[in-house]
Design an enzyme around this catalytic site. Structure first.
Site: not given
Length: 260
Positions: A45, A147, A173
């Protein structure tokens, strides 16, 4: 040649991990001098690609900080490349099953423990060959991210996979997959119960638990709970927060001066 972060973790230390999202070697260099035990280059990310990750690894070289990398996905090509470039550990997203964990370990470790291809172009070669291949398997941190509810359901099988070093929690997440807001510093009882389960499962196996945090106080709380790797915010979050606070204070002081 060894992984100093891993030694600290084996000694039972709680370690602070910084997070590099800005694809700039100077940012990595500055962060490396601020006291972190490790810094994770985020290729998932964050804005890093492979070339900027290599530049960041070069900036960290010789600094008192252990370089790690979060890869975009559980894919052996990029895992091998960032390890060859000098990362001492991999944080891998969305590891949900024992099969996923085995694929991750295989990509991180040389035979006979894994299937990593030989060619540590930067990690093991500076003019002359080093013993890197003989010590890599014992020094590479292999951290699957927990996650999703599926990963929690398969937690013990993931941790029992040979080559896995522990578990790294992705709170946003995890919450999002459970129908909750995608935030970091969580208070939901069902999430905290999962954290306790992860800590108990890793401790039972002599493995490592890590977690992503936003605020230092919450990170310290997670350390008291039993997590050993505590990530606090990101480079861009820290910069943005400091800038916001500076502007806010400057406005207030300027207004006070103008009204005097």
């Amino acid at each position: 040649m060894s992984n100093p972060l891993l030694q600290k973790l084996k000694n039972g230390d709680v370690c602070l991990n910084g997070w590099l999202t800005i694809p700039d070697a100077f940012v990595a260099e500055v962060m490396a001098q601020t006291g972190w035990d490790s810094l994770t280059i985020d290729l998932q990310h964050g804005l890093h690609d492979y070339r900027s990750a290599v530049a960041a690894l070069q900036a960290l070289h010789g600094r008192p900080v252990t370089p790690l990398a979060r890869v975009p996905w559980n894919e052996p090509g990029i895992i091998g490349k960032v390890l060859d470039a000098g990362a001492w550990g991999i944080v891998c997203p969305m590891v949900n099953t024992a099969a996923d964990a085995k694929a991750l370990a295989d990509a991180c470790l040389y035979a006979p423990q894994g299937a990593r291809s030989n060619g540590p172009i930067r990690a093991g070669f500076y003019g002359t060959a080093s013993p890197y291949q003989t010590i890599a398997n014992a020094n590479i941190l292999v951290l699957p991210q927990i996650e999703t509810p599926e990963a929690v359901e398969n937690l013990e099988a993931i941790l029992d996979t040979p080559g896995i070093s522990g578990a790294y929690v992705g709170p946003s997440d995890l919450g999002l997959c459970m129908g909750l807001p995608p935030i970091l510093d969580r208070e939901e009882p069902q999430i905290l119960e999962i954290y306790e389960r992860i800590i108990a499962a890793t401790r039972k196996r002599g493995l490592i638990a890590g977690i992503q945090n936003n605020a230092p106080a919450y990170a310290a709380r997670m350390g008291r709970m039993g997590f050993q790797i505590l990530t606090i915010a990101t480079d861009v979050n820290l910069m943005g927060f400091a800038a916001h606070q500076a502007v806010k204070a400057g406005r207030e002081l300027t207004n006070e001066t103008a009204g005097a």
